[in-house]
Design an enzyme around this catalytic site. Structure first.
Site, mmCIF file in Angstrom:
data_model
loop_
_atom_site.group_PDB
_atom_site.id
_atom_site.type_symbol
_atom_site.label_atom_id
_atom_site.label_comp_id
_atom_site.label_asym_id
_atom_site.label_seq_id
_atom_site.Cartn_x
_atom_site.Cartn_y
_atom_site.Cartn_z
ATOM 1 N N ALA A 55 0.810 -1.219 0.000
ATOM 2 C CA ALA A 55 0.000 0.000 0.000
ATOM 3 C C ALA A 55 0.843 1.268 0.000
ATOM 4 O O ALA A 55 0.432 2.292 -0.549
ATOM 5 C CB ALA A 55 -0.935 -0.008 1.198
ATOM 6 N N GLN A 166 -7.298 -0.434 5.490
ATOM 7 C CA GLN A 166 -7.922 -0.940 6.718
ATOM 8 C C GLN A 166 -9.401 -1.257 6.526
ATOM 9 O O GLN A 166 -10.011 -1.851 7.413
ATOM 10 C CB GLN A 166 -7.758 0.078 7.855
ATOM 11 C CG GLN A 166 -6.320 0.314 8.267
ATOM 12 C CD GLN A 166 -5.728 -0.851 9.051
ATOM 13 O OE1 GLN A 166 -6.429 -1.735 9.534
ATOM 14 N NE2 GLN A 166 -4.407 -0.847 9.195
ATOM 15 N N CYS A 310 3.974 2.379 11.223
ATOM 16 C CA CYS A 310 4.777 3.308 10.421
ATOM 17 C C CYS A 310 5.048 4.622 11.144
ATOM 18 O O CYS A 310 5.849 5.407 10.688
ATOM 19 C CB CYS A 310 4.101 3.587 9.093
ATOM 20 S SG CYS A 310 4.060 2.163 8.031
HETATM 21 N N1 PLP Z 1 -2.366 2.730 4.686
HETATM 22 C C1 PLP Z 1 -2.886 2.326 5.853
HETATM 23 C C2 PLP Z 1 -4.197 2.887 6.310
HETATM 24 C C3 PLP Z 1 -2.213 1.371 6.638
HETATM 25 O O1 PLP Z 1 -2.751 0.978 7.794
HETATM 26 C C4 PLP Z 1 -0.975 0.859 6.166
HETATM 27 C C5 PLP Z 1 -0.215 -0.116 6.956
HETATM 28 O O2 PLP Z 1 -0.469 -0.394 8.082
HETATM 29 C C6 PLP Z 1 -0.481 1.322 4.939
HETATM 30 C C7 PLP Z 1 -1.198 2.266 4.228
HETATM 31 C C8 PLP Z 1 0.834 0.830 4.400
HETATM 32 O O3 PLP Z 1 0.684 -0.506 3.950
HETATM 33 P P1 PLP Z 1 1.910 -1.387 3.486
HETATM 34 O O4 PLP Z 1 2.484 -1.984 4.712
HETATM 35 O O5 PLP Z 1 1.302 -2.437 2.573
HETATM 36 O O6 PLP Z 1 2.853 -0.527 2.758
#
Ligand code: PLP
Length: 383
Positions: A55, A166, A310
């Protein structure tokens, strides 16, 4: 099962799908079939799916891709987002802002929801993109995606991007009015490092990486066949079991919510049952920091978090909660429980007991002696 697809495909399909030899063509065919099957599950065309590494990449591609494609004519552009987006959206938009793109960060109410009227007021003649998440990753707040999409239908020059990480597989969504939609495989039981961006045919984006011609020339690099096939399986399960999953999670959420609701001094940051996504329950117990509360829970065998993975390293208070309640004590003592639909009544009993005991330890000022004692408690938990 996803794990079986993951194992068998990584053992069987080692050829490069972009190669023109027989084995490569065979794998390319599997990728084409997976693309068609996923697009049918999402209700879009197969040419509207771009496979990515997750994502974060999908969000970067959507945001930078749209803006870069429009920037060619040197017009100053405007982007609208919210104050509670994931870092993979916020950081892109902050970067664009530094580069001269105008940005409006919409506020949210005490339930973490965007107000349609404030979105309407923020729209300008040069607005190129609105990026709003489906479900917030810290509190589970659900945004009115359909209402926003309906409003934006009146502004054909604006693209609507939704980070669905989510929400997908938990909360139903129609992609009818969404121009770009992000999915991450690992949030629905698929492998890490795999995701997709749904980009409707009328949306022009520029690539943000350069190399081969894979993924319609928009996303270069050897296609991750194992990731694609496992994500396909995860998406199939997520779509087919969405209602069942929602019901199980709602029962779990209601049980834990009602216990937390009755704890004196505890502030629930997630919406009331039925108003938010039932897989995330966020609360603050301001008598201590998130770190201490989490350490006690961990010692009791409960793994929880405070913010998104993150943002958690290096930041004491939650940016999302500051935007929702503007209270430093609440934002620096938040605990985020995330539930899986498979957790049992006994698991919930254990969680509730651990939460109640943690509060007692804090109230009776026995935290440090508890954390220092490595004998009995730990043996009981881990044996
Ligand atoms: N967007 C949202 C709302 C998330 O909760 C996350 C990860 O927890 C991401 C983006 C990023 O996803 P990815 O780990 O696949 O890069």
């Amino acid at each position: 099962m996803v794990s079986q697809v993951l194992m068998s495909s990584s053992l069987e399909y080692y050829a490069n799908p972009s190669s023109t030899h027989m084995m490569g063509l065979e794998i390319e065919q599997l990728i084409n079939e997976a693309r068609i099957s996923i697009s049918n599950l999402l209700g879009v065309n197969s040419s509207e799916l771009i496979f990515t590494s997750g994502a974060t990449e999908s969000n970067n591609l959507a945001i930078f891709g749209v803006i870069r494609a429009l920037q060619n004519n040197n017009r100053r552009l405007h982007v609208i987002t919210t104050k509670i987006e994931h870092p993979s959206v916020i950081r892109c938009i902050e970067f664009l802002n530094d580069q001269g793109v105008d940005v409006t960060y919409l506020p949210v109410d005490c339930n973490g929801m965007v107000n349609i009227e404030s979105l309407k007021e923020a729209i300008k003649e040069n607005t190129a993109l609105v990026s709003i998440m489906q479900v917030n990753n810290e509190t589970g707040a659900i945004q009115p995606i359909e209402d926003i999409g309906n409003l934006l239908k009146n502004y054909p020059h604006i693209y609507f991007h939704v980070d669905g990480v989510q929400g997908f597989g938990k909360i139903a969504i129609s992609l009818e009015y969404v121009d770009l939609y992000t999915i991450s495989a690992h949030k629905i039981g698929g492998p890490k490092g795999m995701g997709l961006l749904m980009k409707k045919g009328h949306v022009n984006i520029s690539p943000i990486m350069f190399g081969g011609n894979q993924e319609f020339g928009i996303r270069p690099g050897t296609t991750n066949i194992t990731g694609v096939l496992s994500m396909q399986e995860a998406i199939k399960i997520a779509v087919n079991q969405q209602e069942e999953r929602l019901n199980s999670l709602t029962m779990i959420y209601k049980r834990v919510y009602s216990v937390l609701h009755n704890i004196d001094g505890l502030h629930i940051n997630s919406p009331s049952p039925g108003l938010g996504s039932p897989h995330i329950l966020n609360f603050s117990y301001t008598a201590t920091s998130s770190a201490i509360f989490l350490s006690i829970l961990a010692k009791k065998g409960i793994i929880a978090s405070s913010q998104s993975a993150c943002s958690s390293k290096g930041s004491k208070e939650s940016r999302v909660l500051m935007a929702i309640c503007n209270d430093q004590a609440i934002a620096s003592s938040s605990i985020r429980l995330s539930f899986h639909e498979s957790i049992t009544d006994e698991d919930i009993d254990r969680l509730i007991e651990a939460l109640e005991q943690t509060v007692i330890l804090i109230k009776t000022k026995k935290v440090f002696s508890f954390l220092a004692d490595k004998s009995l408690e730990e043996q009981n938990i881990y044996s």
